[in-house]
Design an enzyme around this catalytic site. Structure first.
Site, PDB file in Angstrom:
ATOM      1  N   LYS A 187      -8.242  -2.584   7.064  1.00 20.52           N
ATOM      2  CA  LYS A 187      -7.905  -2.063   5.811  1.00 20.52           C
ATOM      3  C   LYS A 187      -9.648  -2.277   6.032  1.00 20.52           C
ATOM      4  CE  LYS A 187      -6.412  -1.748   1.551  1.00 20.52           C
ATOM      5  NZ  LYS A 187      -4.472  -1.253   1.598  1.00 20.52           N
ATOM      6  N   ASP A 245      -6.392   3.704  -0.607  1.00 24.76           N
ATOM      7  CA  ASP A 245      -5.725   2.703  -1.364  1.00 24.76           C
ATOM      8  C   ASP A 245      -6.773   3.014  -3.014  1.00 24.76           C
ATOM      9  OD1 ASP A 245      -4.047   0.014  -1.008  1.00 24.76           O
ATOM     10  OD2 ASP A 245      -6.600  -0.703  -2.443  1.00 24.76           O
TER      11      ASP A 245
HETATM   12  P1  NDP Z   1      -5.619   3.925  -7.777  1.00 24.46           P
HETATM   13  O1  NDP Z   1      -6.803   3.931  -8.168  1.00 24.46           O
HETATM   14  O2  NDP Z   1      -4.784   5.342  -7.699  1.00 24.46           O
HETATM   15  O3  NDP Z   1      -4.572   3.108  -9.279  1.00 24.46           O
HETATM   16  C1  NDP Z   1      -4.782   1.980  -9.629  1.00 24.46           C
HETATM   17  C2  NDP Z   1      -4.518   1.821 -10.691  1.00 24.46           C
HETATM   18  O4  NDP Z   1      -4.392   0.339 -11.154  1.00 24.46           O
HETATM   19  C3  NDP Z   1      -5.768   2.000 -11.345  1.00 24.46           C
HETATM   20  O5  NDP Z   1      -4.342   2.772 -12.579  1.00 24.46           O
HETATM   21  C4  NDP Z   1      -5.967   1.326 -11.748  1.00 24.46           C
HETATM   22  O6  NDP Z   1      -6.575   1.035 -13.814  1.00 24.46           O
HETATM   23  C5  NDP Z   1      -5.036  -0.430 -11.688  1.00 24.46           C
HETATM   24  N1  NDP Z   1      -5.985  -1.256 -11.626  1.00 24.46           N
HETATM   25  C6  NDP Z   1      -6.748  -1.057 -10.119  1.00 24.46           C
HETATM   26  N2  NDP Z   1      -7.247  -2.533 -10.362  1.00 24.46           N
HETATM   27  C7  NDP Z   1      -6.815  -3.509 -11.477  1.00 24.46           C
HETATM   28  C8  NDP Z   1      -7.319  -4.422 -12.203  1.00 24.46           C
HETATM   29  N3  NDP Z   1      -8.176  -5.305 -11.433  1.00 24.46           N
HETATM   30  N4  NDP Z   1      -6.927  -4.957 -12.933  1.00 24.46           N
HETATM   31  C9  NDP Z   1      -6.437  -3.945 -13.697  1.00 24.46           C
HETATM   32  N5  NDP Z   1      -5.948  -2.495 -13.341  1.00 24.46           N
HETATM   33  C10 NDP Z   1      -6.478  -2.388 -12.723  1.00 24.46           C
HETATM   34  O7  NDP Z   1      -4.716   3.018  -6.838  1.00 24.46           O
HETATM   35  P2  NDP Z   1      -3.005   2.711  -6.439  1.00 24.46           P
HETATM   36  O8  NDP Z   1      -1.851   3.216  -7.191  1.00 24.46           O
HETATM   37  O9  NDP Z   1      -3.396   4.152  -4.742  1.00 24.46           O
HETATM   38  O10 NDP Z   1      -3.351   1.566  -5.748  1.00 24.46           O
HETATM   39  C11 NDP Z   1      -2.442   0.873  -6.243  1.00 24.46           C
HETATM   40  C12 NDP Z   1      -1.861  -0.061  -5.630  1.00 24.46           C
HETATM   41  O11 NDP Z   1      -0.788   0.167  -4.061  1.00 24.46           O
HETATM   42  C13 NDP Z   1      -2.497  -1.269  -4.722  1.00 24.46           C
HETATM   43  O12 NDP Z   1      -2.139  -2.560  -4.882  1.00 24.46           O
HETATM   44  C14 NDP Z   1      -2.358  -0.505  -3.516  1.00 24.46           C
HETATM   45  O13 NDP Z   1      -2.862  -1.504  -3.009  1.00 24.46           O
HETATM   46  C15 NDP Z   1      -1.099  -1.006  -3.497  1.00 24.46           C
HETATM   47  N6  NDP Z   1      -0.876   0.316  -2.432  1.00 24.46           N
HETATM   48  C16 NDP Z   1      -1.618   1.529  -2.241  1.00 24.46           C
HETATM   49  C17 NDP Z   1      -0.698   2.574  -1.333  1.00 24.46           C
HETATM   50  C18 NDP Z   1      -1.477   3.918  -1.450  1.00 24.46           C
HETATM   51  O14 NDP Z   1      -0.863   4.794  -0.864  1.00 24.46           O
HETATM   52  N7  NDP Z   1      -2.429   4.651  -2.457  1.00 24.46           N
HETATM   53  C19 NDP Z   1      -0.053   2.064  -0.488  1.00 24.46           C
HETATM   54  C20 NDP Z   1       0.476   1.125  -0.714  1.00 24.46           C
HETATM   55  C21 NDP Z   1      -0.205   0.476  -1.381  1.00 24.46           C
HETATM   56  P3  NDP Z   1      -8.581   1.761 -13.607  1.00 24.46           P
HETATM   57  O15 NDP Z   1      -8.243   2.585 -13.048  1.00 24.46           O
HETATM   58  O16 NDP Z   1      -8.794   1.218 -15.041  1.00 24.46           O
HETATM   59  O17 NDP Z   1      -8.794   0.506 -12.897  1.00 24.46           O
END
Ligand code: NDP
Length: 453
Positions: free
Chosen positions: A126, A166
């Site tokens: 990671k 991510d």
């Molecule tokens: P994105 O950046 O596309 O979206 C993240 C979302 O979560 C946004 O809406 C963001 O809001 C919100 N968010 C992030 N951090 C925070 C925080 N500290 N507090 C509140 N809201 C938060 O990321 P992904 O959709 O790719 O990832 C989401 C989750 O899924 C993560 O935990 C990631 O590790 C997990 N994941 C992702 C994978 C992938 O293929 N993309 C694979 C496996 C797991 P804002 O924009 O306002 O920050």
């Protein structure tokens, strides 16, 4: 907690101070594995778990870049190469101001087990940076990505370490980083996954994590002869995982009623239909706006801003059947879990990594709901990344249907592996133990075969 787990955790905390998320992730796995290590003293003798906990390599570097006004900024870059026993390091890059060593070590540690569960030959890693892409111009993001890759390219490669996206790293960032890698190395290889479709990406990769989390939920419901049809679902986040979770729930006849971002959440009791989802995709992926705008476009929905004085998140206090946490770690605490259960939620399928605190997980397990932990439920993303690597190696691409069918099969296999391992080690229905044990055994056996390295 057994003596073994207690001693192990004392040592982990002493050696890795100020890394609470890493301690949390290790404790959860160690508690599950106590069941295995009792039956297999050879793993304990070979200190397999102790070795898995220690990253094979940690790379930390300076990332200087210049903004549009000519000001110089300095961020910190990381790559954690956690375990390569079953394949090249594989795992995403996260760009978010909260990123630090402990968070990336927890994510890399979880990734080892997740990648093993996919049945594909991928080790765990990671990385990322404390850079915040929000509010930056495309040019600033490009300059940052180029500076980040200028150092990272020394440490990765298509046969050694293959990063992906991510939080904060989507198609735009992968494109900028791939371009810089290619320029420096003068080679066109599958060194990153999540690439654009016309330059080596796989169909279904953007959809895979969200689709996979929904397939996992459907598999869990299948054990009770139920389906997602007609189910009301809570989704947090509004990024990649949240969007494609919502799309697949719609495909399977369910109704998602929430989205969130770091500012707050929207509740749409009528459900997010395909037009509304297209609006959110444009809002988040193109205009890069805030979820609050949803209520301006759809006035039947309500917006609730984050209130840091609350001891819970009201998003999880809405009547529903299923929850798909898809934002970030520890977004559901014990009180939130109580609210979910009180409101009728009996399926939790984690799109995000470790979104539930240990207290919340205990409540799900006590209530015997269908709880799919992130390292199993969100493994679809890295699984299709693995399929992207295979297609790149073959210089060939599979159709949308082929990749989706493979994803569906992989999610079913992961589900069944979790159920099987949980049964075998005396905790039927416990997907946490199932995922940790099934993921561990493959890596542990490979490490035993490869000697003390
Ligand atoms: P994105 O950046 O596309 O979206 C993240 C979302 O979560 C946004 O809406 C963001 O809001 C919100 N968010 C992030 N951090 C925070 C925080 N500290 N507090 C509140 N809201 C938060 O990321 P992904 O959709 O790719 O990832 C989401 C989750 O899924 C993560 O935990 C990631 O590790 C997990 N994941 C992702 C994978 C992938 O293929 N993309 C694979 C496996 C797991 P804002 O924009 O306002 O920050």
């Amino acid at each position: 907690m057994s003596d073994y787990v207690g001693d192990l955790m004392a040592s982990v905390k002493a050696k890795n101070p100020a890394e609470p998320e890493f301690h949390q992730a290790v404790l959860e796995v160690a508690e599950s594995l106590a069941l295995v290590l009792d039956k297999h003293p050879e793993y304990r003798k070979a200190k397999v778990l102790e070795r898995i906990i220690e990253p094979e390599r940690v790379i930390m570097f300076r990332v200087p870049w210049m903004d549009d006004q000519g000001n110089v900024h300095v961020n910190r870059g990381f790559r954690i190469e956690m375990n390569s026993a079953i394949g090249p390091y594989k795992g995403g890059l996260r760009f978010h101001p909260s990123v630090n060593l402990g968070i990336l070590k927890f994510l890399a540690f979880e990734q080892v087990f997740k990648n093993s569960l996919t049945t594909l030959p991928m080790g765990g890693g990671k990385g990322g940076s404390d850079f915040d892409p929000k509010g930056k111009s495309d040019e600033e993001v490009m300059r940052f990505c180029q500076s980040f890759m200028t150092e990272l390219c020394r440490h990765i490669g298509p046969n050694s370490d293959v990063p992906a996206g991510d939080i904060g790293v989507g198609g735009r960032e992968i494109g900028f980083m791939f371009g810089q890698y290619k320029k420096i190395k003068n080679e066109f290889t599958g060194v990153l996954t999540g690439k654009g479709l016309n330059w080596g990406g796989s169909l279904i990769r953007p959809e895979a994590t969200g689709y996979g989390a929904v397939y996992f939920a459907a598999n869990m419901l299948g054990t009770r002869n139920e389906s997602l049809d007609g189910k009301v679902c809570l989704v947090s986040g509004s990024g990649n995982v949240a969007q494609y979770t919502t799309e697949k729930v719609l495909d399977l006849g369910g109704k998602c009623v929430t989205f969130s971002d770091s500012g707050g959440f929207i509740h749409d009791p009528d459900g997010v239909d395909r037009d509304k989802l297209a609006f959110v995709m444009d809002l988040k992926n193109v205009r890069r706006g805030r979820i609050k705008e949803y209520t301006e476009k759809y006035p039947n929905a309500t917006y609730t801003a984050v209130d840091p004085s609350l001891d819970h998140n009201p998003l999880w206090d809405i009547k529903a059947d299923c929850a798909f946490p898809s934002a970030t770690q520890n977004e559901i605490n014990g009180k939130d879990a109580e609210n979910l259960l009180k409101n009728g939620v009996y399926v939790v399928s984690e799109g995000a990594n470790m979104p539930s605190t240990p207290d919340a997980v205990d409540k799900y397990i006590d209530a015997k709901i269908l709880y799919g932990p992130g390292k199993a439920a969100n493994a679809g993303g890295v699984a299709v990344s693995g399929l992207e690597m295979s297609q790149n190696s073959m210089r060939y691409s599979w159709s949308r249907e082929e990749v989706d069918n493979k994803l569906r099969d992989i999610m079913k296999n992961i589900h069944d592996a979790c159920v099987g391992a949980a049964d075998k080690y005396g905790t039927p229905g416990n997907y946490v133990n199932g995922a940790n044990i099934a993921g561990f055994l493959k890596v542990a056996d490979a490490m035993m075969d490869q000697g003390v390295v």
